[in-house]
Motif scaffolding. Sequence first.
Motif, PDB file in Angstrom:
ATOM      1  N   ILE A   1       0.837  -1.200   0.000  1.00 34.40           N
ATOM      2  CA  ILE A   1       0.000   0.000   0.000  1.00 34.40           C
ATOM      3  C   ILE A   1       0.871   1.249   0.000  1.00 34.40           C
ATOM      4  N   ASP A   2       1.970   1.222   0.749  1.00 34.95           N
ATOM      5  CA  ASP A   2       2.909   2.347   0.737  1.00 34.95           C
ATOM      6  C   ASP A   2       3.489   2.541  -0.657  1.00 34.95           C
ATOM      7  N   VAL A   3       3.835   1.448  -1.310  1.00 28.74           N
ATOM      8  CA  VAL A   3       4.391   1.527  -2.663  1.00 28.74           C
ATOM      9  C   VAL A   3       3.378   2.155  -3.614  1.00 28.74           C
ATOM     10  N   ALA A   4       2.114   1.718  -3.513  1.00 33.03           N
ATOM     11  CA  ALA A   4       1.067   2.262  -4.385  1.00 33.03           C
ATOM     12  C   ALA A   4       0.885   3.757  -4.156  1.00 33.03           C
ATOM     13  N   ARG A   5       0.936   4.175  -2.882  1.00 36.60           N
ATOM     14  CA  ARG A   5       0.755   5.591  -2.557  1.00 36.60           C
ATOM     15  C   ARG A   5       1.881   6.438  -3.138  1.00 36.60           C
ATOM     16  N   VAL A   6       3.126   6.014  -2.943  1.00 39.44           N
ATOM     17  CA  VAL A   6       4.272   6.778  -3.434  1.00 39.44           C
ATOM     18  C   VAL A   6       4.325   6.773  -4.964  1.00 39.44           C
ATOM     19  N   ALA A   7       3.954   5.630  -5.569  1.00 39.55           N
ATOM     20  CA  ALA A   7       3.975   5.525  -7.034  1.00 39.55           C
ATOM     21  C   ALA A   7       2.757   6.177  -7.684  1.00 39.55           C
ATOM     22  N   ASP A   8       1.767   6.516  -6.856  1.00 35.68           N
ATOM     23  CA  ASP A   8       0.531   7.138  -7.349  1.00 35.68           C
ATOM     24  C   ASP A   8      -0.180   6.221  -8.352  1.00 35.68           C
TER      25      ASP A   8
ATOM     26  N   VAL B   1      -3.434  -0.035  -5.877  1.00 34.40           N
ATOM     27  CA  VAL B   1      -2.812  -1.170  -5.204  1.00 34.40           C
ATOM     28  C   VAL B   1      -2.794  -2.387  -6.127  1.00 34.40           C
ATOM     29  N   GLY B   2      -3.888  -2.568  -6.876  1.00 40.35           N
ATOM     30  CA  GLY B   2      -3.965  -3.701  -7.791  1.00 40.35           C
ATOM     31  C   GLY B   2      -2.878  -3.673  -8.854  1.00 40.35           C
ATOM     32  N   THR B   3      -2.476  -2.470  -9.280  1.00 42.65           N
ATOM     33  CA  THR B   3      -1.404  -2.349 -10.272  1.00 42.65           C
ATOM     34  C   THR B   3      -0.085  -2.827  -9.695  1.00 42.65           C
TER      35      THR B   3
ATOM     36  N   GLY C   1       4.444 -10.466 -11.529  1.00 40.42           N
ATOM     37  CA  GLY C   1       5.033 -10.695 -12.843  1.00 40.42           C
ATOM     38  C   GLY C   1       4.091 -10.482 -13.997  1.00 40.42           C
ATOM     39  N   GLU C   2       2.944  -9.844 -13.738  1.00 44.30           N
ATOM     40  CA  GLU C   2       1.986  -9.590 -14.809  1.00 44.30           C
ATOM     41  C   GLU C   2       2.330  -8.282 -15.514  1.00 44.30           C
ATOM     42  N   THR C   3       1.755  -8.094 -16.696  1.00 38.20           N
ATOM     43  CA  THR C   3       2.054  -6.924 -17.510  1.00 38.20           C
ATOM     44  C   THR C   3       1.361  -5.682 -16.978  1.00 38.20           C
ATOM     45  N   VAL C   4       2.124  -4.613 -16.822  1.00 38.75           N
ATOM     46  CA  VAL C   4       1.562  -3.306 -16.478  1.00 38.75           C
ATOM     47  C   VAL C   4       2.165  -2.274 -17.422  1.00 38.75           C
ATOM     48  N   ARG C   5       1.495  -1.124 -17.558  1.00 40.86           N
ATOM     49  CA  ARG C   5       1.993  -0.080 -18.442  1.00 40.86           C
ATOM     50  C   ARG C   5       3.404   0.349 -18.049  1.00 40.86           C
ATOM     51  N   ARG C   6       4.211   0.706 -19.055  1.00 42.79           N
ATOM     52  CA  ARG C   6       5.611   1.059 -18.799  1.00 42.79           C
ATOM     53  C   ARG C   6       5.719   2.201 -17.798  1.00 42.79           C
TER      54      ARG C   6
ATOM     55  N   ARG D   1       5.035   0.921 -14.399  1.00 42.24           N
ATOM     56  CA  ARG D   1       6.132   0.058 -13.945  1.00 42.24           C
ATOM     57  C   ARG D   1       7.313   0.891 -13.452  1.00 42.24           C
ATOM     58  N   GLU D   2       7.627   1.948 -14.179  1.00 42.98           N
ATOM     59  CA  GLU D   2       8.754   2.792 -13.784  1.00 42.98           C
ATOM     60  C   GLU D   2       8.466   3.502 -12.464  1.00 42.98           C
ATOM     61  N   GLN D   3       7.231   3.977 -12.292  1.00 40.84           N
ATOM     62  CA  GLN D   3       6.856   4.634 -11.042  1.00 40.84           C
ATOM     63  C   GLN D   3       6.919   3.667  -9.868  1.00 40.84           C
ATOM     64  N   ILE D   4       6.463   2.436 -10.095  1.00 43.78           N
ATOM     65  CA  ILE D   4       6.489   1.423  -9.038  1.00 43.78           C
ATOM     66  C   ILE D   4       7.922   1.086  -8.664  1.00 43.78           C
ATOM     67  N   GLU D   5       8.765   0.921  -9.654  1.00 44.98           N
ATOM     68  CA  GLU D   5      10.164   0.571  -9.383  1.00 44.98           C
ATOM     69  C   GLU D   5      10.866   1.686  -8.609  1.00 44.98           C
ATOM     70  N   ARG D   6      10.564   2.952  -8.954  1.00 46.16           N
ATOM     71  CA  ARG D   6      11.155   4.068  -8.205  1.00 46.16           C
ATOM     72  C   ARG D   6      10.662   4.077  -6.763  1.00 46.16           C
TER      73      ARG D   6
END
Length: 344
Positions: free
Chosen positions: A17-24, A27-29, A36-41, A44-49
Amino acid sequence: MHETDRTAGRRRGATIIDVARVADVAVGTVSRYLNGETVRRSNREQIERAIQELGYRRNAAAASIRTDLTHMIGFLVPTFDEFHARMLEHLATSVRSTGRALLTYCHGGDPRVVAEALDFFAAQRVDALIMDGTAEVYDRVDDLIEHDVPIIFYNNDVRGLAADRVMVENHRASYRLISHLIDLGHTRIGMLTGDPRNSSGIERLAGYEQALRDRGVVVDASLAVRGNWRMDGGYEATKRLMSLESPPTAIFSANYGMAVGALSWLKENGRHVPDDISLASFDDVAIFRLYEAGITAVAQPVAGIAEKITDILVERLTESSSGATRSIVLECDIILRGSTRRIT
């Protein structure tokens, strides 16, 4: 919003949930990315950051345990009235966004059917269960918890179980609404009460009584009449109230079904809202806005409840399910309309 984490006092690692909040992102994304499922690039970059920024570490042991997930979530509901139907709609949407499906069972308030439903969900191997709490099956629900099935209560609580909870401020919302009626000059305020076995019914009645006491109004037991959440119960309870030697000048209903029953009795007997009597209700529904005067009501944040339940759900199924239980209480809005008037 009030939120309690029973691990308070210990430093908590970052969660999904913290990751989802910071990545904006939703949560499902994040859940799909971690699985390992496909998400928009861009997502994905926001989540990784966000993962790097937070130092997020997935619980590998927990992830390895949860290899037999069915991606089905049980939803045990007492009835498909306006409130629970809207909850189903919002939950189905939010749960689907996480790549899971909602499996729904309606029990109609029958404890035997509740027990059958729990057996059904166990047989279907649901990953988690969302339910309006009912104390009659305490042991059976406890057994599911012992078998690592996360339970999330909404609307009504069952105390003593190691479950998560997403509730609304039943006591405070009722207190605020009754205080509003007292500010309008009402001292004879009737209440249509719910089932006294339900935590929401207990808390809404307690809020009504506390507001009266705090404002110096005598609590008259004859003015609180049980309607059991139903339209016919509200009809009969209103009939009893209006038959009193000194009937109320205002009525507060603990849910919208009983409020509709009250409106039916008042209309059949030539009583007009608000000219003859003021009326207010817990739960705001579309029909209240269509009523000529408009019905003053407590609006529950149904979409917010569904969102918080889904957040907890994803955290439970992505992280270790053995973490501390969470209890979230959401605020309600008081919607003032024309059904309440000042006593002159």
